[in-house]
Design a protein around this motif. Structure first.
Motif, short mmCIF file in Angstrom:
data_model
loop_
_atom_site.label_atom_id
_atom_site.label_comp_id
_atom_site.label_asym_id
_atom_site.label_seq_id
_atom_site.Cartn_x
_atom_site.Cartn_y
_atom_site.Cartn_z
N GLY A 181 0.82 -1.21 0.00
CA GLY A 181 0.00 0.00 0.00
C GLY A 181 0.85 1.26 0.00
N GLY A 182 1.98 1.21 -0.70
CA GLY A 182 2.95 2.29 -0.63
C GLY A 182 2.77 3.40 -1.65
N GLY A 183 1.73 3.32 -2.47
CA GLY A 183 1.55 4.34 -3.50
C GLY A 183 0.75 5.55 -3.07
N THR A 184 0.06 5.45 -1.95
CA THR A 184 -0.79 6.55 -1.48
C THR A 184 -0.78 6.60 0.04
OG1 THR A 184 -2.76 5.13 -1.43
CG2 THR A 184 -2.37 6.39 -3.45
N GLY A 185 -1.28 7.68 0.59
CA GLY A 185 -1.56 7.80 2.01
C GLY A 185 -0.38 7.55 2.94
N ILE A 186 -0.65 6.85 4.04
CA ILE A 186 0.37 6.60 5.04
C ILE A 186 1.53 5.78 4.45
CG2 ILE A 186 0.84 5.29 7.16
CD1 ILE A 186 -1.93 6.22 8.16
N GLY A 187 1.22 4.78 3.63
CA GLY A 187 2.28 3.98 3.02
C GLY A 187 3.22 4.82 2.18
N GLN A 188 2.65 5.71 1.39
CA GLN A 188 3.47 6.60 0.57
C GLN A 188 4.31 7.53 1.45
OE1 GLN A 188 1.79 10.15 -1.41
NE2 GLN A 188 2.39 9.19 -3.34
N GLY A 189 3.68 8.05 2.51
CA GLY A 189 4.41 8.93 3.41
C GLY A 189 5.59 8.24 4.07
N LEU A 190 5.39 7.01 4.52
CA LEU A 190 6.48 6.25 5.12
C LEU A 190 7.56 5.93 4.09
CD1 LEU A 190 4.44 3.72 7.31
CD2 LEU A 190 5.83 5.63 8.15
N ILE A 249 7.95 -0.36 -2.97
CA ILE A 249 6.55 -0.21 -2.63
C ILE A 249 5.70 -1.11 -3.51
CG2 ILE A 249 6.77 2.13 -1.73
CD1 ILE A 249 5.76 3.18 -4.45
N ALA A 250 4.53 -1.49 -3.01
CA ALA A 250 3.64 -2.36 -3.76
C ALA A 250 2.20 -1.97 -3.49
CB ALA A 250 3.86 -3.82 -3.38
N GLY A 251 1.33 -2.29 -4.44
CA GLY A 251 -0.08 -2.01 -4.30
C GLY A 251 -0.84 -2.51 -5.51
N ARG A 252 -2.16 -2.33 -5.48
CA ARG A 252 -3.00 -2.83 -6.57
C ARG A 252 -2.91 -1.97 -7.81
NH1 ARG A 252 -8.67 -2.50 -4.96
NH2 ARG A 252 -7.90 -0.86 -3.60
N PRO A 293 14.07 8.85 -6.89
CA PRO A 293 15.04 8.05 -7.65
C PRO A 293 15.65 6.94 -6.81
CG PRO A 293 15.33 10.38 -8.10
CD PRO A 293 14.34 10.30 -6.99
N GLY A 294 15.64 5.73 -7.37
CA GLY A 294 16.16 4.57 -6.67
C GLY A 294 15.09 3.73 -6.00
N MET A 295 13.87 4.28 -5.86
CA MET A 295 12.78 3.51 -5.28
C MET A 295 12.25 2.54 -6.33
SD MET A 295 9.24 4.87 -3.46
CE MET A 295 10.10 5.80 -2.20
N ASP A 296 11.87 1.36 -5.91
CA ASP A 296 11.34 0.34 -6.81
C ASP A 296 9.87 0.09 -6.47
OD1 ASP A 296 11.30 -1.51 -8.83
OD2 ASP A 296 12.92 -2.76 -8.02
N CYS A 297 9.12 -0.50 -7.40
CA CYS A 297 7.71 -0.77 -7.14
C CYS A 297 7.27 -2.05 -7.85
CB CYS A 297 6.83 0.41 -7.55
SG CYS A 297 6.81 0.79 -9.31
N HIS A 298 6.18 -2.61 -7.35
CA HIS A 298 5.64 -3.85 -7.91
C HIS A 298 4.15 -3.91 -7.60
CE1 HIS A 298 5.33 -8.04 -9.10
NE2 HIS A 298 6.62 -8.08 -9.39
N GLU A 299 3.37 -4.35 -8.55
CA GLU A 299 1.94 -4.52 -8.30
C GLU A 299 1.71 -5.77 -7.46
OE1 GLU A 299 -0.83 -3.51 -11.74
OE2 GLU A 299 1.11 -3.69 -12.78
N ILE A 300 0.69 -5.71 -6.59
CA ILE A 300 0.33 -6.85 -5.76
C ILE A 300 -1.15 -6.78 -5.42
CG2 ILE A 300 0.80 -5.73 -3.52
CD1 ILE A 300 2.03 -8.40 -2.58
N ASP A 301 -1.77 -7.94 -5.30
CA ASP A 301 -3.15 -8.04 -4.84
C ASP A 301 -3.13 -8.74 -3.49
OD1 ASP A 301 -5.81 -8.51 -4.33
OD2 ASP A 301 -6.24 -9.52 -6.23
N MET A 302 -3.36 -8.00 -2.43
CA MET A 302 -3.25 -8.56 -1.09
C MET A 302 -4.37 -9.54 -0.77
SD MET A 302 -0.44 -7.48 0.13
CE MET A 302 -0.58 -7.91 1.86
N ARG A 303 -5.38 -9.66 -1.63
CA ARG A 303 -6.43 -10.65 -1.43
C ARG A 303 -6.09 -11.99 -2.09
NH1 ARG A 303 -12.30 -8.69 -2.86
NH2 ARG A 303 -12.71 -10.67 -1.77
N ASP A 304 -5.02 -12.02 -2.86
CA ASP A 304 -4.69 -13.19 -3.68
C ASP A 304 -3.41 -13.85 -3.16
OD1 ASP A 304 -4.12 -15.06 -5.60
OD2 ASP A 304 -4.01 -13.65 -7.27
N PRO A 305 -3.50 -15.01 -2.53
CA PRO A 305 -2.30 -15.69 -2.02
C PRO A 305 -1.24 -15.93 -3.10
CG PRO A 305 -4.28 -16.76 -1.18
CD PRO A 305 -4.73 -15.78 -2.23
N ALA A 306 -1.68 -16.22 -4.33
CA ALA A 306 -0.72 -16.47 -5.42
C ALA A 306 0.06 -15.20 -5.75
CB ALA A 306 -1.44 -17.00 -6.65
#
Length: 247
Positions: free
Chosen positions: A12-21, A34-37, A50-63
């Motif tokens: 949940g790093g793309g917005t809100g508290i996650g982004q702030g942290l 950071i990751a998020g839907r 610069p240097g931050m990485d990101c990846h999509e993730i669905d926290m409802r999906d174990p796979a």
């Protein structure tokens, strides 16, 4: 938790508290992933740092969680901090007919998601000399908001699970930490411009100061009245709090 030299994964790093942290830890020179839907806010946040990485993730999906965990260990083997921040919040009709799909989504995202993410990474984290799992709960874990009873219950459960995790990790290199925010000005429940909520920048600043103190529970001063409430007489304050927060 040490404040520099970490490789940190934040859901949940793309917005809100996650982004702030994410921005705050990146600013201290840590490697942050950071990751998020939603891809767009992730890319926007990463491109601004610069240097931050990101990846999509669905926290409802174990796979999806398993795939991202495998990717993290392969591409970021120095990973030593997991921040389980992703969460959703909505009003519900506790006391009447519940929307089962909304309830399921909230429980899977807010509770099962952090459990699964931690399970997928914990053995790797144990290989790092100084590591941490940080679960973002809420002041509502301790004093529930009846309008969002399911959200409050998931955060209470995540708090309880964090306490158990802390016990089970004793003797390892991994600490189990908890951030319990008050109401903060984010997009959650449309609170970005809510004057009663704490400004996001102020919350992040105080939270980073609390991180540096070495506490197991990272509690800004504004949330303490909610955190300190549970006890034999907790109902009186729960009733008063919900009366103040009536929508």
């Amino acid at each position: 938790m040490k404040m520099t030299g970490n490789t940190i994964f934040i859901t949940g790093g793309g917005t809100g508290i996650g982004q702030g942290l994410a921005k705050a830890f990146h600013g201290l020179g840590n490697k942050v992933i950071i990751a998020g839907r939603r891809k767009a806010p992730l890319m926007e946040t990463a491109e601004a740092c610069p240097g931050m990485d990101c990846h999509e993730i669905d926290m409802r999906d174990p796979a999806s969680i398993a795939r991202v965990a495998e990717w993290l260990v392969k591409h970021h083997p120095r990973l030593n901090v997991l921040i389980n921040n992703a969460g959703i919040m909505s009003g519900d009709k506790t006391g009447s007919v519940m929307d089962d799909q909304k309830t399921l989504a909230t429980v899977e995202t807010n509770l099962l998601g952090p459990m699964r993410m931690t399970s997928a990474l914990i053995e790797h984290l144990k290989t790092r000399p100084e590591a941490a799992v940080v679960n973002v709960t809420s002041g509502l874990a301790f004093t529930p908001l009846a309008h969002s009873a399911v959200y409050s219950a998931t955060k209470a459960a995540l708090h309880s699970w964090t306490l158990s995790l802390r016990v089970r990790l004793k003797g390892t290199s991994v600490r189990a930490l908890e951030i319990a925010p008050p109401w903060v000005q984010t997009d959650l429940m449309g609170g970005r411009d809510e004057p009663r909520a704490m400004k996001l920048d102020a919350f992040i600043k105080e939270t980073m100061e609390k991180f540096a103190s070495g506490a197991d529970e990272i509690l800004v001063d504004r949330v303490r009245m909610l955190r300190d409430n549970p006890g034999p007489d907790e109902w009186a304050f729960v009733e008063k709090f919900n009366g103040m927060m009536a929508l």
